[in-house]
Design a protein around this motif. Sequence first.
Motif, PDB file in Angstrom:
ATOM      1  N   LEU A 216       0.781  -1.311  -0.101  1.00  0.00           N
ATOM      2  CA  LEU A 216      -0.039  -0.092   0.183  1.00  0.00           C
ATOM      3  C   LEU A 216       1.038   1.135  -0.010  1.00  0.00           C
ATOM      4  O   LEU A 216       0.351   2.013  -0.718  1.00  0.00           O
ATOM      5  CB  LEU A 216      -0.891  -0.095   1.239  1.00  0.00           C
ATOM      6  CG  LEU A 216      -1.869   1.310   1.398  1.00  0.00           C
ATOM      7  CD1 LEU A 216      -2.691   1.435   0.298  1.00  0.00           C
ATOM      8  CD2 LEU A 216      -2.664   1.112   2.769  1.00  0.00           C
ATOM      9  N   ALA A 217       1.874   1.396   0.962  1.00  0.00           N
ATOM     10  CA  ALA A 217       2.781   2.496   0.730  1.00  0.00           C
ATOM     11  C   ALA A 217       3.400   2.494  -0.511  1.00  0.00           C
ATOM     12  O   ALA A 217       3.413   3.913  -0.938  1.00  0.00           O
ATOM     13  CB  ALA A 217       3.945   2.259   2.033  1.00  0.00           C
ATOM     14  N   ARG A 218       3.784   1.634  -1.206  1.00  0.00           N
ATOM     15  CA  ARG A 218       4.574   1.798  -2.594  1.00  0.00           C
ATOM     16  C   ARG A 218       3.432   2.566  -3.559  1.00  0.00           C
ATOM     17  O   ARG A 218       3.847   3.096  -4.321  1.00  0.00           O
ATOM     18  CB  ARG A 218       4.986   0.380  -3.217  1.00  0.00           C
ATOM     19  CG  ARG A 218       6.201  -0.284  -2.161  1.00  0.00           C
ATOM     20  CD  ARG A 218       6.566  -1.578  -2.756  1.00  0.00           C
ATOM     21  NE  ARG A 218       7.097  -1.469  -4.307  1.00  0.00           N
ATOM     22  CZ  ARG A 218       6.466  -1.784  -5.436  1.00  0.00           C
ATOM     23  NH1 ARG A 218       5.129  -2.516  -5.146  1.00  0.00           N
ATOM     24  NH2 ARG A 218       6.842  -1.480  -6.310  1.00  0.00           N
ATOM     25  N   PHE A 219       2.063   1.823  -3.438  1.00  0.00           N
ATOM     26  CA  PHE A 219       1.132   2.203  -4.200  1.00  0.00           C
ATOM     27  C   PHE A 219       0.744   3.698  -4.009  1.00  0.00           C
ATOM     28  O   PHE A 219       0.617   4.612  -5.047  1.00  0.00           O
ATOM     29  CB  PHE A 219       0.050   1.586  -3.987  1.00  0.00           C
ATOM     30  CG  PHE A 219      -1.414   2.011  -4.830  1.00  0.00           C
ATOM     31  CD1 PHE A 219      -1.609   1.674  -6.066  1.00  0.00           C
ATOM     32  CD2 PHE A 219      -2.474   2.422  -4.099  1.00  0.00           C
ATOM     33  CE1 PHE A 219      -2.653   2.079  -7.045  1.00  0.00           C
ATOM     34  CE2 PHE A 219      -3.502   2.839  -4.789  1.00  0.00           C
ATOM     35  CZ  PHE A 219      -3.515   2.506  -6.239  1.00  0.00           C
ATOM     36  N   LEU A 220       0.737   4.353  -2.845  1.00  0.00           N
ATOM     37  CA  LEU A 220       0.249   5.437  -2.281  1.00  0.00           C
ATOM     38  C   LEU A 220       1.342   6.567  -2.683  1.00  0.00           C
ATOM     39  O   LEU A 220       0.801   7.736  -3.357  1.00  0.00           O
ATOM     40  CB  LEU A 220      -0.286   5.498  -1.044  1.00  0.00           C
ATOM     41  CG  LEU A 220      -1.252   4.933  -0.325  1.00  0.00           C
ATOM     42  CD1 LEU A 220      -1.653   5.041   1.072  1.00  0.00           C
ATOM     43  CD2 LEU A 220      -2.566   5.469  -0.971  1.00  0.00           C
TER      44      LEU A 220
END
Length: 333
Positions: free
Chosen positions: A189-193
């Motif tokens: 999720l962190a990579r995506f956001l």
Amino acid sequence: MGLRQKADEGWSVMGTGTIATEHMVAAVRAMGHSPLWVVSRDQADALHFANDLSIPQATTDMERVWSDPAVKFVYISASLERRQHYLVAAADAGKHILCDGPLAEDSKTARLLVRHCFDRDVVLAVNQPLRASAVHQAMRRLILEGEIGAIQSLSILRGGPFQPPPNRRGEIPGNGSVFLDISTEDIDLARFLTGREPTEAIAFARESNGAPYHLAYTIRMEDGSLLQAHESFGTADMESMVVAAGSDGVLIASGTLGARGSGILMRRVAGRNELVPVRDRDLHTATLEDFVAAAKHQASPLATGMDSLAALVATEAVASAARRGRATAIRTG
């Protein structure tokens, strides 16, 4: 009137997991596609699943599935240790694959699976519902468009007693892994956001019977921003929060990491909070639509095999940092 089923866009479900039971088969039909086969290593499980969900064919023999020209796509909803078996077979048969995440129990295996699919020119997508969240989609857009200025940190807070995934067959589950069950999701999720890659991790964990169950870690991202996470199987249940702190403002997503609802998104600028309107959508249908578009060379999947690999590599670095008590580099190459 419902959508007409497209006989030439058939699916095989490999494994009989609860996500498939409760969500994905219905989402396949919502697109107008046809779930045609169920495959399980246990014939009774396959038959029960097929009967429950009105899928015409059930088998333990994958060759029967590959001989059906109507099967274009494969959804793998098997246990973690069985995903490799189905994934390799589907890739060898030339079928495009959507697999529950993470791909494997370790990055070495995941890397081999990604390469296997690449060599056979099949699309490998990973089912990461957090990416499909309308709240997270809006959050990503606002971050990448600079609406809160330069991102400084992303904080993820989630916890509660261990809740094993519901199982249709009444098997007794293990205690789970805070790393594989939570960390891989949060790092993805962190990579995506943020659109940034992790480079270094420090972590602290509490253990019970030799297994970590309560975890706090910080990851340095490639632009110098920080991911800070609190993940636990040992606290009272809490509402999840994802906080993106930028130089000009803050975004706060509440209640988006569990199964209770879609959650809300707040933006704080100049000392004032405002609700960000978000139009909700079904996570599972959105994931399937992007996967099918990717298989037709019209888009990219929400999450690829490489995304799952990157999350596993970073998660292993977090586990190493917690075990060794020092910062650990993250090398995805």
